[in-house]
Design an enzyme around this catalytic site. Structure first.
Site, PDB file in Angstrom:
ATOM      1  N   THR A  62      18.523 -57.117 -11.555  1.00 20.42           N
ATOM      2  CA  THR A  62      18.447 -56.400 -10.275  1.00 20.42           C
ATOM      3  C   THR A  62      17.634 -57.200  -9.254  1.00 20.42           C
ATOM      4  O   THR A  62      17.951 -57.214  -8.066  1.00 20.42           O
ATOM      5  CB  THR A  62      17.768 -55.021 -10.496  1.00 20.42           C
TER       6      THR A  62
ATOM      7  N   HIS B 190      19.766 -59.636  -7.581  1.00 17.21           N
ATOM      8  CA  HIS B 190      20.557 -59.035  -6.495  1.00 17.21           C
ATOM      9  C   HIS B 190      19.717 -58.907  -5.231  1.00 17.21           C
ATOM     10  O   HIS B 190      20.184 -59.176  -4.128  1.00 17.21           O
ATOM     11  CB  HIS B 190      21.079 -57.648  -6.898  1.00 17.21           C
TER      12      HIS B 190
END
Ligand code: NAD
Ligand code: ZN
Length: 341
Positions: free
Chosen positions: A34, A37
């Site tokens: 994550t 990202h």
């Protein structure tokens, strides 16, 4: 971090804590997919993240200070934390399923996280680390918890298991399934380096789904039945489709991987006629997963060493993200308060 690709190392104040909070001096932090990202500032990040933000949610550290009403944690305790902060009031929370709280706030995504010298955590989310657990394992209990939650969401002992996607969490799930007494363990992974790691973590076979017919291979290897359990750890539509084809009638499919876009499924053949049990897996069960994970770790049941190669000071974050984006690293650890031991 700012609303653009990359991140900046900046001086910010030490977080102030409320009566029910704990301030932790971060010892080691680790980068999650994550965070990649967020660093890459993709469509999801742009819609979810409100900079300025200190990101990062995998860490361990030592308690520096506790709020006035905190009685169960003391300064000096070695801790990590469940970074999903649930509301306690919504229907899932009230029904004993806080891991799917409707108002969840994730520290490091919705509020400041751990890529810093200090992080503020609500006391009820702090997890004291058993002294038998090594520091570098304590730093990755968040993703390990995803793996434990997925692997142990149904029976696994004596069963044939397929793990689709051998990223860090898939790799950890291989170790958990092994430690929990699974039978033959197949992994599929497109990246050769990660297939090697899958073998090191305990997979009997690490198959390349882009070469040859992996579905036929696994069906042949299981007397035509297919695997009893599929742990989906890639989020890739091809892995999901093939995974369901390799699942035996009556089997369990536990899906953790997050596809970028909606995925179509052959519900009739892959789920309904198969009588398959399909589970969505989100986060970690609070705090059952943490208890199970602690027991597995403190009894030395999980060898996660193949995952750890890189340890870096926080200043080298650009190198760390580049390494992870290349797919050649397992877990990268940061040491915001001084170098690794
Ligand atoms: P990762 O992206 O590092 O790992 C995914 C792996 O799948 C990669 O190694 C990739 O090479 C492999 N892969 C890609 N296409 C494949 C295919 N067709 N067949 C087999 N393997 C293929 O991610 P990670 O950090 O290990 O996390 C695993 C997944 O879980 C990700 O999708 C992540 O977003 C998701 N995730 C979900 C939760 C949750 O609570 N549900 C929590 C954390 C992470
Ligand atoms: Zn809630």
């Amino acid at each position: 971090m700012r609303p653009q690709r990359g991140a900046q190392l900046e001086s910010v104040g030490v977080p102030t804590i409320g009566a029910t909070d704990v301030l932790v001096r971060v010892r080691a932090a680790s980068i999650c997919g994550t965070d990649l990202h967020i660093y890459g500032w993709d469509r999801w990040s742009a819609s979810r993240i409100h900079p300025p933000l200190t990101f990062g949610h995998e860490f361990c550290g030592v308690v520096e200070k506790v709020g006035d009403e905190v009685t169960t944690i003391r300064s000096g305790d070695f801790v990590t934390a469940e970074m999903h902060v649930n509301c306690g009031h919504c229907r899932p929370c009230r029904m004993g399923q806080p891991h799917v709280c409707q108002n969840v706030k994730i520290l490091g995504i919705d509020a400041d996280g751990c890529f810093a010298e200090f992080v503020r955590i609500p006391a009820r989310n702090v997890w004291k680390v058993d002294p038998a657990i090594p520091e570098h394992y304590a730093a990755i209990m968040d993703p390990l918890g995803n793996a434990v939650h997925t692997a142990l969401a149904g029976e696994i002992a004596g069963l044939n298991v397929l793990v689709t996607g051998a990223g860090p969490i898939g790799l950890m799930s291989i170790a958990v399934a092994r430690a929990s007494g699974c039978a033959t363990l197949f992994a599929t992974e497109v990246n050769a380096h990660r297939r090697e790691l899958a073998k090191k973590m305990g997979a009997d076979e690490a198959l390349d789904p882009s070469q040859g017919d992996v579905v036929k291979h696994v069906l042949d290897a299981t007397d035509g039945a297919g695997v009893d359990v599929m742990l989906e750890m890639s989020g890739h539509p091809d892995a999901i489709h093939k995974g369901f084809q390799m699942l035996r009638p009556g089997g369990r499919a536990s899906l953790l991987g997050i596809p970028k876009d909606p995925v179509t499924l052959d519900l009739v053949n892959d789920v309904i006629f198969k009588g398959a049990t399909v589970q969505g897996i989100y986060g970690r069960r609070m705090f059952e997963t943490w208890v199970q994970m602690t027991e597995l770790l403190r009894h030395g049941r999980l060898n996660l060493e193949p995952l750890f190669k890189e340890r870096m000071p926080l200043e080298k974050f650009d190198d760390a993200f580049a390494l992870l984006e290349s797919g050649q690293a397992g877990k990268v650890l940061f040491y915001p308060n001084g170098s690794a031991k």
